[in-house]
Design a protein around this motif. Structure first.
Motif, mmCIF file in Angstrom:
data_model
loop_
_atom_site.group_PDB
_atom_site.id
_atom_site.type_symbol
_atom_site.label_atom_id
_atom_site.label_comp_id
_atom_site.label_asym_id
_atom_site.label_seq_id
_atom_site.Cartn_x
_atom_site.Cartn_y
_atom_site.Cartn_z
ATOM 1 N N TYR A 403 0.848 -1.193 0.000
ATOM 2 C CA TYR A 403 0.000 0.000 0.000
ATOM 3 C C TYR A 403 0.883 1.242 0.000
ATOM 4 N N GLN A 404 0.602 2.169 -0.943
ATOM 5 C CA GLN A 404 1.302 3.458 -0.961
ATOM 6 C C GLN A 404 0.295 4.558 -0.634
ATOM 7 N N PRO A 405 0.542 5.307 0.439
ATOM 8 C CA PRO A 405 -0.437 6.310 0.884
ATOM 9 C C PRO A 405 -0.659 7.412 -0.151
ATOM 10 N N THR A 406 -1.881 7.938 -0.155
ATOM 11 C CA THR A 406 -2.215 9.176 -0.860
ATOM 12 C C THR A 406 -2.678 10.177 0.203
ATOM 13 N N VAL A 407 -2.311 11.458 0.015
ATOM 14 C CA VAL A 407 -2.604 12.462 1.049
ATOM 15 C C VAL A 407 -3.279 13.674 0.421
ATOM 16 N N TYR A 408 -3.960 14.453 1.286
ATOM 17 C CA TYR A 408 -4.534 15.732 0.855
ATOM 18 C C TYR A 408 -3.416 16.760 0.731
ATOM 19 N N LEU A 409 -3.561 17.652 -0.229
ATOM 20 C CA LEU A 409 -2.545 18.687 -0.428
ATOM 21 C C LEU A 409 -2.514 19.686 0.724
ATOM 22 N N ASP A 410 -3.685 20.069 1.241
ATOM 23 C CA ASP A 410 -3.733 21.196 2.167
ATOM 24 C C ASP A 410 -3.029 20.916 3.492
ATOM 25 N N ASP A 411 -3.213 19.719 4.068
ATOM 26 C CA ASP A 411 -2.607 19.460 5.378
ATOM 27 C C ASP A 411 -1.867 18.120 5.443
ATOM 28 N N TYR A 412 -1.720 17.463 4.310
ATOM 29 C CA TYR A 412 -0.997 16.191 4.204
ATOM 30 C C TYR A 412 -1.615 15.066 5.037
ATOM 31 N N ARG A 413 -2.860 15.250 5.462
ATOM 32 C CA ARG A 413 -3.502 14.154 6.186
ATOM 33 C C ARG A 413 -3.834 13.035 5.203
ATOM 34 N N GLU A 596 1.028 11.981 -9.103
ATOM 35 C CA GLU A 596 1.952 10.919 -8.697
ATOM 36 C C GLU A 596 3.392 11.424 -8.769
ATOM 37 N N GLY A 597 4.282 10.735 -8.063
ATOM 38 C CA GLY A 597 5.713 10.994 -8.188
ATOM 39 C C GLY A 597 6.221 12.187 -7.406
ATOM 40 N N VAL A 598 5.521 12.584 -6.332
ATOM 41 C CA VAL A 598 5.972 13.714 -5.510
ATOM 42 C C VAL A 598 7.147 13.242 -4.653
ATOM 43 N N GLU A 599 8.316 13.873 -4.858
ATOM 44 C CA GLU A 599 9.516 13.373 -4.184
ATOM 45 C C GLU A 599 10.337 14.468 -3.506
ATOM 46 N N SER A 600 9.906 15.740 -3.590
ATOM 47 C CA SER A 600 10.741 16.801 -3.021
ATOM 48 C C SER A 600 9.888 17.991 -2.595
ATOM 49 N N GLU A 601 10.518 18.875 -1.787
ATOM 50 C CA GLU A 601 9.865 20.125 -1.379
ATOM 51 C C GLU A 601 9.549 20.984 -2.598
ATOM 52 N N LYS A 602 10.430 20.962 -3.569
ATOM 53 C CA LYS A 602 10.208 21.749 -4.789
ATOM 54 C C LYS A 602 8.926 21.313 -5.485
ATOM 55 N N HIS A 603 8.708 19.993 -5.537
ATOM 56 C CA HIS A 603 7.463 19.482 -6.119
ATOM 57 C C HIS A 603 6.262 20.005 -5.339
ATOM 58 N N LEU A 604 6.358 19.953 -4.005
ATOM 59 C CA LEU A 604 5.243 20.395 -3.162
ATOM 60 C C LEU A 604 4.911 21.863 -3.399
ATOM 61 N N TYR A 619 8.055 11.130 -1.330
ATOM 62 C CA TYR A 619 8.228 12.183 -0.331
ATOM 63 C C TYR A 619 7.437 11.851 0.933
ATOM 64 N N PHE A 620 6.299 11.205 0.745
ATOM 65 C CA PHE A 620 5.446 10.843 1.882
ATOM 66 C C PHE A 620 5.706 9.401 2.336
ATOM 67 N N ALA A 621 5.746 8.489 1.405
ATOM 68 C CA ALA A 621 6.013 7.090 1.775
ATOM 69 C C ALA A 621 6.153 6.246 0.517
ATOM 70 N N LYS A 622 6.999 5.245 0.613
ATOM 71 C CA LYS A 622 7.101 4.253 -0.451
ATOM 72 C C LYS A 622 6.017 3.194 -0.245
ATOM 73 N N PRO A 623 5.728 2.392 -1.271
ATOM 74 C CA PRO A 623 4.798 1.270 -1.065
ATOM 75 C C PRO A 623 5.311 0.365 0.055
ATOM 76 N N MET A 624 4.393 -0.114 0.890
ATOM 77 C CA MET A 624 4.792 -0.894 2.068
ATOM 78 C C MET A 624 3.810 -2.036 2.305
ATOM 79 N N PRO A 625 4.260 -3.088 2.996
ATOM 80 C CA PRO A 625 3.346 -4.181 3.327
ATOM 81 C C PRO A 625 2.213 -3.698 4.228
ATOM 82 N N LYS A 626 1.182 -4.499 4.333
ATOM 83 C CA LYS A 626 -0.016 -4.114 5.088
ATOM 84 C C LYS A 626 0.313 -3.765 6.537
#
Length: 635
Positions: A403-413, A596-604, A619-626
């Motif tokens: 699972y690779q997380p997806t987050v909201y832009l405004d507060d990264y939740r 997709e592919g957000v990896e740096s502060e510049k991207h943000l 930038y937030f997380a790589k795919p990870m086991p459950k």
């Protein structure tokens, strides 16, 4: 009494002669007498044909009687010729069996000659019988008498008979069922004839039984119509699989030469199918000038295969050079000049090719033009390994969902996660999705994988996610192949309903790769999914797969912009313009945007200005086991 008995015998011999001549004519008319197997079969036929003639002659001269020296001489000559020829029958049968099973190719010459010693001894006894009467003799009343050497001949025949049976049993898995049954039939009928004639000397059934047995062998083994390609008159796919099974089962060393025409399908469209058929026939005729017909195979239109045994090894390099030079030259077909784009590969069964599936995979593979010639064999073998790994891991349930997380832009939740299939094979290790998913689609197993991921996600939502985790949905990838299959919607809805979870918790991602003629079907599927409470996303927008018609006709909730658009916008003004206008267009269509592919502060910082909705990347997380994803949720 002798006259009646011999007339009865002549009927048996005449029937055997008629059958043998018929088989002989049929075999010669087929014009397939170039293999060792064919020649030994002809040898068996000639023995039985000549034996039938000699026995008819013997019976006739027994009827005429001992009225002159000529009659007596012809009687003895006929009977002696019968024994001289018939003594060779079982050794010839053994050599025929060895040719059918491939033993003759594998056996050393000295060992083969040693096994012929009993034949030479018995033939010596038969040839000298006119002098010493070791095998048989006639008394003054023309009564036939056996002598001791005939027992030696019978025991030698039994020896070769037993050797033949052992050879069939030893090579049982290497020979087709049809051939094995035909040979067993031959043995049974022949043994019955020999036994009856030995026990009852006045019933001359042996030759007729042997002729009938050879007819069965001819129909089941020597008639190769089911193995011959109708257009090129060389061996087809069925023959290739059977012969490869024989070689590999018996651990025989061979070199396989693959001739693959890379532009075959294009030429078939341009030159018309009939001209392309003429071209493949010309290619086959050229190959016949280099190697015997029975070593060439045509399993599919774009591929020729040559199997080289140990007798060809010193010529293989010259052979591949000649093939490469000719196939990549101009062919004149029906007043048109056609240029082939062909590659010639070679591989050994002992080192690189371990199964029939490996070889057939190479035969059937469509090789990308981007693969360098020196890397083609590695590429093909790698794909073959992956295909076997896919099948193995599906059967053993050895797949895992990350699972690779997806987050909201405004507060990264946390917004949710994308479910990604991973494969760690016990034999070849980790295999990336970029490798195994396209292959799974080609071999028709991607639906099994999609179902596995969906079930794992449903279990995860039902048993592991808690209300406090605040997950909106889990993104599940679907192949378009699966979406277009009959009953797709009912199938996946049924899987989700098994677990009793809220449909809104699942967002289906579709990479839009269909042709225009499939949009009607896909739009119905998308409508049904949304009506049932699921949400849908277009995946990989901007990669060349997706197009505007898909966005308009499929009513997506979310458009996922591919990482390459983001990365190109980072340092290129035109790339930035493309990204900005793409986001604006999607928002104007009332769709959400996930980058997709957000990896740096510049991207943000760049994406904040564009007011996109969701983010995904390292930038937030790589795919990870459950288990790790659950920890990530609850930190």
């Amino acid at each position: 009494m002798i006259i009646i008995r011999n007339q009865f015998h002549i009927a048996f011999y005449a029937a055997a002669l008629a059958i043998s001549i018929s088989i002989l004519l049929f075999t010669l008319l087929q014009k397939r007498t170039d293999k060792s197997q064919n020649r030994w079969f002809l040898c068996l036929l000639l023995i039985i044909t000549l034996n039938s003639i000699s026995e008819i002659s013997t019976a006739v001269f027994e009827i005429i009687g001992n009225e002159s020296d000529y009659n007596h001489f012809m009687l003895l000559a006929s009977q002696n010729s019968y024994f001289i020829l018939h003594t060779a029958l079982c050794p010839a049968l053994y050599n025929y069996v060895c040719s059918v099973t491939g033993k003759n190719r594998r056996r050393e010459f000295a060992r083969g000659m040693l096994l012929q010693v009993p034949f030479f001894i018995t033939e010596f006894l038969a040839i000298l019988n006119p002098v010493f009467n070791w095998v048989f003799y006639y008394d003054e009343n023309l009564v036939f008498h056996r002598n001791n050497a005939e027992l030696v001949i019978y025991w030698a025949a039994i020896f070769y008979f037993i050797l033949s049976i052992f050879e069939i049993l030893f090579a049982w898995k290497a020979v087709t069922k049809r051939k094995s049954i035909a040979l067993i039939y031959f043995f049974f009928i022949t043994f019955a004839g020999v036994y009856i004639q030995y026990k009852f000397i006045d019933i001359k059934f042996e030759l007729l039984a042997e002729a009938l047995a050879l007819m069965g062998v001819m129909l089941a083994i020597e008639s190769e119509d089911n193995r011959i390609d109708a257009d090129t008159h060389i061996y087809n796919r069925l023959a290739l699989q059977a012969d490869l099974n024989n070689i590999l089962t018996m651990n025989e060393k061979a070199t396989i030469i693959f001739i693959k025409i890379l532009n075959g399908k294009t030429l078939e469209r341009i030159t018309r199918s009939s001209n392309y058929d003429l071209l493949t026939t010309e290619c086959a005729e050229f190959l016949k000038t280099l190697v015997p017909r029975y070593k060439i195979y045509h399993p599919i239109k774009e591929t020729f295969i040559i199997i080289c045994d140990k007798s060809d090894y010193k010529h293989i390099d010259n052979l591949t050079t000649a093939i490469t030079n000719r196939f990549n030259n101009v062919w004149n077909i029906a007043e048109a000049s056609i240029k082939l784009n062909a590659i010639v590969l070679k591989a050994d069964t002992s080192n690189e090719l371990c199964s029939v599936d490996d070889i057939m995979y190479i035969s059937d593979s469509i090789i990308p033009s981007t693969i360098a010639a020196e890397n083609i064999m590695d590429w093909i073998l790698r794909r073959s390994e992956i295909e076997q790994a896919i099948k193995r891991n599906i059967i053993n349930d050895n797949l895992e969902v990350y699972y690779q997380p997806t987050v909201y832009l405004d507060d990264y939740r946390i917004h949710g996660a994308e479910a990604l299939l991973r494969m760690q094979d016990n034999t070849i290790g980790y295999i990336s999705p970029e490798e195994f998913i396209p292959i799974a689609e080609q071999i028709g197993l991607v639906e099994h994988m999609d179902d596995f991921v969906l079930r794992e996600v449903c279990r995860f939502i039902k048993y592991d996610i808690e209300p406090k985790d605040n997950i909106d949905c889990i993104n599940v990838n679907l192949s378009v192949i699966q979406c277009l299959s009959p009953g797709f919607f009912e199938h996946i809805k049924g899987i989700v309903d098994e677990y009793g979870i809220d449909h809104s918790m699942i967002n289906f991602e579709i990479t839009e790769t269909v042709g225009a003629e499939d949009y009607d079907v896909l739009s119905i599927v998308a409508h049904n999914l949304k009506a049932a409470g699921f949400s849908i996303s277009m995946d990989d927008y901007g990669t060349g797969y997706s197009n505007m018609e898909g966005i308009f006709s499929l009513d997506f909730d979310v458009i996922k912009i591919d990482k390459t658009i983001l990365w190109n916008a980072e340092n290129d003004k035109r790339g930035k313009v493309i990204l900005e206008n793409t986001v604006k267009m999607i928002h104007d269509l009332d769709c959400k945007v996930l980058i997709e592919g957000v990896e740096s502060e510049k991207h943000l910082n760049m994406l904040k200005k564009l007011n996109v909705d969701y983010l995904q990347g390292f930038y937030f997380a790589k795919p990870m086991p459950k288990s790790q994803f659950i920890e990530y949720l609850r930190k």
